[in-house]
Design a protein around this motif. Sequence first.
Motif, PDB file in Angstrom:
ATOM      1  N   SER A   3      -3.718 -28.358 -34.525  1.00  0.00           N
ATOM      2  CA  SER A   3      -3.516 -27.391 -33.441  1.00  0.00           C
ATOM      3  C   SER A   3      -2.245 -27.726 -32.679  1.00  0.00           C
ATOM      4  O   SER A   3      -1.836 -28.888 -32.619  1.00  0.00           O
ATOM      5  N   ILE A   4      -1.649 -26.722 -32.086  1.00  0.00           N
ATOM      6  CA  ILE A   4      -0.431 -26.934 -31.300  1.00  0.00           C
ATOM      7  C   ILE A   4      -0.353 -25.892 -30.196  1.00  0.00           C
ATOM      8  O   ILE A   4      -0.834 -24.761 -30.350  1.00  0.00           O
ATOM      9  N   ASP A   5       0.234 -26.286 -29.097  1.00  0.00           N
ATOM     10  CA  ASP A   5       0.527 -25.395 -27.980  1.00  0.00           C
ATOM     11  C   ASP A   5       1.979 -24.936 -28.104  1.00  0.00           C
ATOM     12  O   ASP A   5       2.846 -25.725 -28.494  1.00  0.00           O
ATOM     13  N   LEU A   6       2.243 -23.680 -27.812  1.00  0.00           N
ATOM     14  CA  LEU A   6       3.617 -23.168 -27.796  1.00  0.00           C
ATOM     15  C   LEU A   6       4.002 -22.875 -26.354  1.00  0.00           C
ATOM     16  O   LEU A   6       3.335 -22.081 -25.682  1.00  0.00           O
ATOM     17  N   ASN A   7       5.053 -23.534 -25.863  1.00  0.00           N
ATOM     18  CA  ASN A   7       5.476 -23.284 -24.487  1.00  0.00           C
ATOM     19  C   ASN A   7       6.890 -22.735 -24.432  1.00  0.00           C
ATOM     20  O   ASN A   7       7.690 -22.927 -25.353  1.00  0.00           O
ATOM     21  N   CYS A   8       7.180 -22.043 -23.342  1.00  0.00           N
ATOM     22  CA  CYS A   8       8.515 -21.472 -23.157  1.00  0.00           C
ATOM     23  C   CYS A   8       8.871 -21.515 -21.680  1.00  0.00           C
ATOM     24  O   CYS A   8       8.033 -21.265 -20.818  1.00  0.00           O
ATOM     25  N   ASP A   9      10.130 -21.850 -21.392  1.00  0.00           N
ATOM     26  CA  ASP A   9      10.639 -21.826 -20.032  1.00  0.00           C
ATOM     27  C   ASP A   9      10.940 -20.376 -19.654  1.00  0.00           C
ATOM     28  O   ASP A   9      11.629 -19.672 -20.391  1.00  0.00           O
ATOM     29  N   MET A  10      10.447 -19.953 -18.505  1.00  0.00           N
ATOM     30  CA  MET A  10      10.655 -18.561 -18.105  1.00  0.00           C
ATOM     31  C   MET A  10      10.646 -18.395 -16.598  1.00  0.00           C
ATOM     32  O   MET A  10      10.582 -19.372 -15.859  1.00  0.00           O
ATOM     33  N   GLY A  11      10.734 -17.123 -16.166  1.00  0.00           N
ATOM     34  CA  GLY A  11      10.864 -16.860 -14.738  1.00  0.00           C
ATOM     35  C   GLY A  11      12.213 -17.324 -14.225  1.00  0.00           C
ATOM     36  O   GLY A  11      12.351 -17.693 -13.061  1.00  0.00           O
ATOM     37  N   GLU A  12      13.230 -17.295 -15.102  1.00  0.00           N
ATOM     38  CA  GLU A  12      14.537 -17.839 -14.746  1.00  0.00           C
ATOM     39  C   GLU A  12      15.547 -16.775 -14.294  1.00  0.00           C
ATOM     40  O   GLU A  12      16.710 -17.086 -14.073  1.00  0.00           O
ATOM     41  N   SER A  13      15.082 -15.548 -14.141  1.00  0.00           N
ATOM     42  CA  SER A  13      15.914 -14.518 -13.513  1.00  0.00           C
ATOM     43  C   SER A  13      15.931 -14.772 -12.007  1.00  0.00           C
ATOM     44  O   SER A  13      15.055 -15.448 -11.467  1.00  0.00           O
ATOM     45  N   PHE A  14      16.942 -14.242 -11.326  1.00  0.00           N
ATOM     46  CA  PHE A  14      16.954 -14.349  -9.863  1.00  0.00           C
ATOM     47  C   PHE A  14      17.894 -13.289  -9.298  1.00  0.00           C
ATOM     48  O   PHE A  14      18.905 -12.929  -9.923  1.00  0.00           O
TER      49      PHE A  14
END
Length: 255
Positions: free
Chosen positions: A3-14
């Motif tokens: 099993s693996i978790d997939l993560n992503c950096d986001m909410g980087e608009s401003f």
Amino acid sequence: MPSIDLNCDMGESFGAYTIGKDEEILDLITSANIACGFHAGDPTVMRKTVRMAAEKGVGIGAHPGLPDLMGFGRRNIQISPQEAYDMTVYQIGALAAFAKAEGSTVRHVKPHGALYNMAAKDTGLAEAIAKAVYDVSPDLILFGLAGSELVKAGEKAGLKTASEVFADRTYQQDGALTPRREPNALIEDRETAAKQVIRMIKEGAVTSVQGEDVSVRADTICIHGDGRQALHFAAFIRQSLEQEGIKIEKISHLS
């Protein structure tokens, strides 16, 4: 079945600036690392991203960074362990407030950019960040580079940790990521990236740019969401993992 978790950096608009295709990528990942206003993001973007992640059943994480909006948090800044502690508590608290207001909860913390890389090697910074996370809530999961001082500090503090590997980055012989300023830092071919992450999950190893194998533990895979082909890249990585019989699930569900 692995099993693996997939993560992503986001909410980087401003403000008036839009970065990444957060809504579409949320359909492909299991954990979202949401910028908290220091390196990127703003209150409105934080609220919207938290709401989207909650609606899609994606785990919500704080993504604290250095106070460097112009450099996107990727430039090293000399800070003390106490400053690292204070910055981390402040940013987790900001996101936690939005999560609570939206009827959800922050599940994990992953430092961003230069702060992440500095804490991977600097024991003092790593322990300060781990203490900050623990003091906010000992139930939070701390994400850190596999084999790094940050993971060790989290374990020492009594936190659950997630060892992170990268789909689109190359590795040095000591297990560190190749600095972005170097020409071979990024993997742009999606098939090469998929093969790398599958090997890290199944064999616990990655080939460094020096040609030597490096042992790694893979609990969660980072897929960056700010590139031109980020959405197609993320979809291909997920499809490749599923074809290999690897189960995709939130880190909070992993043992």
